[in-house]
Design a protein around this motif. Structure first.
Motif, mmCIF file in Angstrom:
data_model
loop_
_atom_site.group_PDB
_atom_site.id
_atom_site.type_symbol
_atom_site.label_atom_id
_atom_site.label_comp_id
_atom_site.label_asym_id
_atom_site.label_seq_id
_atom_site.Cartn_x
_atom_site.Cartn_y
_atom_site.Cartn_z
ATOM 1 N N ALA A 38 64.648 -79.001 -42.668
ATOM 2 C CA ALA A 38 63.621 -78.949 -43.708
ATOM 3 C C ALA A 38 64.021 -77.971 -44.811
ATOM 4 O O ALA A 38 63.788 -78.232 -46.004
ATOM 5 N N TRP A 39 64.609 -76.842 -44.428
ATOM 6 C CA TRP A 39 65.067 -75.871 -45.431
ATOM 7 C C TRP A 39 66.164 -76.469 -46.309
ATOM 8 O O TRP A 39 66.166 -76.294 -47.535
ATOM 9 N N LEU A 40 67.092 -77.199 -45.698
ATOM 10 C CA LEU A 40 68.167 -77.817 -46.472
ATOM 11 C C LEU A 40 67.595 -78.824 -47.474
ATOM 12 O O LEU A 40 68.063 -78.902 -48.615
ATOM 13 N N ARG A 41 66.600 -79.574 -47.050
ATOM 14 C CA ARG A 41 65.982 -80.544 -47.970
ATOM 15 C C ARG A 41 65.219 -79.828 -49.081
ATOM 16 O O ARG A 41 65.235 -80.274 -50.225
ATOM 17 N N LEU A 42 64.579 -78.725 -48.720
ATOM 18 C CA LEU A 42 63.855 -77.964 -49.737
ATOM 19 C C LEU A 42 64.818 -77.373 -50.763
ATOM 20 O O LEU A 42 64.529 -77.347 -51.967
ATOM 21 N N SER A 43 65.976 -76.906 -50.294
ATOM 22 C CA SER A 43 66.942 -76.291 -51.203
ATOM 23 C C SER A 43 67.508 -77.291 -52.196
ATOM 24 O O SER A 43 68.015 -76.909 -53.261
ATOM 25 N N ARG A 44 67.414 -78.577 -51.873
ATOM 26 C CA ARG A 44 67.899 -79.620 -52.793
ATOM 27 C C ARG A 44 66.782 -80.186 -53.662
ATOM 28 O O ARG A 44 67.015 -81.071 -54.481
#
Length: 297
Positions: A38-44
């Protein structure tokens, strides 16, 4: 919102998100992986495009968990393993002290019945009943209508309630007895009548745990027991009705625990070589016939 502010806002949500994912997945490690995704998706993602960060993150984590549950089910992987669990096999009788101790073991049944739910049912149930997520939001995660999400939650709730301390223990025993009798006779159709079509069958061996799905395979294996020379009888396994089998010389062969909901067996846990992992407080009955062999289950 700049990158630092986004990171800070996410960290403020991490504990809640990890708790949510852990309840859905049954594994702290898998939950942390889901939250990291979820963090990786948020960072994008452009932070300014997110109106409600908490809701957005809950949706993303829910979808990641759903993908993980579906992948497990497709691969037949074991979703959870209760750490340090020791199976307690005893006589299945109505004793007041035994009934008082049921509350200490019912948690195992609840964990087991969660694994009998489909991924969609499990997510809908946990998000709504544990985290009070509205069905409208759950529907968006599942890609279904709110009515369909509500129906999934209701179906899951009925199954979970079936794992609570039973008001009709006698009926649950009757279902297990019917299963055992059908296995002794090799009666495939009778086995199907007491098995839920989507029954989850978990086989514990010294090499690990495998998960199989559906009534046909379990019924087919159980029916093969008619040809074996073993003795089996109904027992209590961790507060649930089950079956234990011995070889003719009295050597423990296998034990199975059953979760019974609405007069159907919805989950079976089979343990091979039970003397290694179980406390066995029952004696084998005399060998008078050739009953079913749960080692084939």
């Amino acid at each position: 919102m700049d990158e630092s502010a986004t990171s800070e806002a996410f960290e403020a949500q991490r504990g809640r998100l990890t708790g949510l994912a852990a309840r859905v997945l049954g594994s702290r490690t898998d939950a942390e992986d889901a939250v990291q995704e979820a963090w990786l998706r948020l960072s994008r993602q452009d932070p300014d495009s997110i109106d409600n960060l908490s809701g957005w993150l809950s949706t993303v984590v829910g979808r990641v968990c759903l993908d993980m549950l579906r992948s497990r089910r497709a691969k037949g992987e074991t979703p959870w393993e209760e750490p340090g669990r020791e199976w307690l096999v005893s006589d299945d009788v109505d004793d007041p002290e035994d009934r008082a101790e049921l509350s200490d073991t019912i948690g195992v049944a609840l964990l087991m019945v969660l694994e009998s739910l489909t991924p969609d049912e499990r997510l809908a149930f946990i998000l709504h009943d544990t985290f009070a997520v509205p069905f409208d939001e759950i529907a968006r995660i599942l890609g279904k209508s709110p009515d369909a999400a509500r129906m999934l939650g209701s179906r899951a709730r009925r199954k979970v309630r079936g794992a609570e301390p039973p008001s009709d223990r006698r009926r649950q025993r009757e279902v297990v007895d019917a299963f055992l009798a059908a296995a002794r006779e090799g009666d495939f159709d009778a086995l199907l009548r007491v098995l839920d079509p989507d029954v989850v069958w978990r086989v514990h061996t010294p090499r690990g745990v495998t998960v199989r799905l559906g009534a046909d395979e379990l019924a087919r294996h159980a029916a093969l027991g008619r040809r074996t020379k073993t003795v089996a009888r109904r027992v209590d396994v961790d507060g649930m009705p089950g079956v234990m089998a011995w070889r003719e010389d009295g050597t423990p062969l296998a034990v199975m625990a059953c979760v019974v909901v609405d007069d159907r067996i919805v989950q079976v846990d089979s343990l091979l070589r039970p003397e290694r992992q179980a406390t066995i407080a029952v004696a084998p009955p005399a060998v008078t016939s050739e009953p079913a062999d749960p080692s084939t289950w």
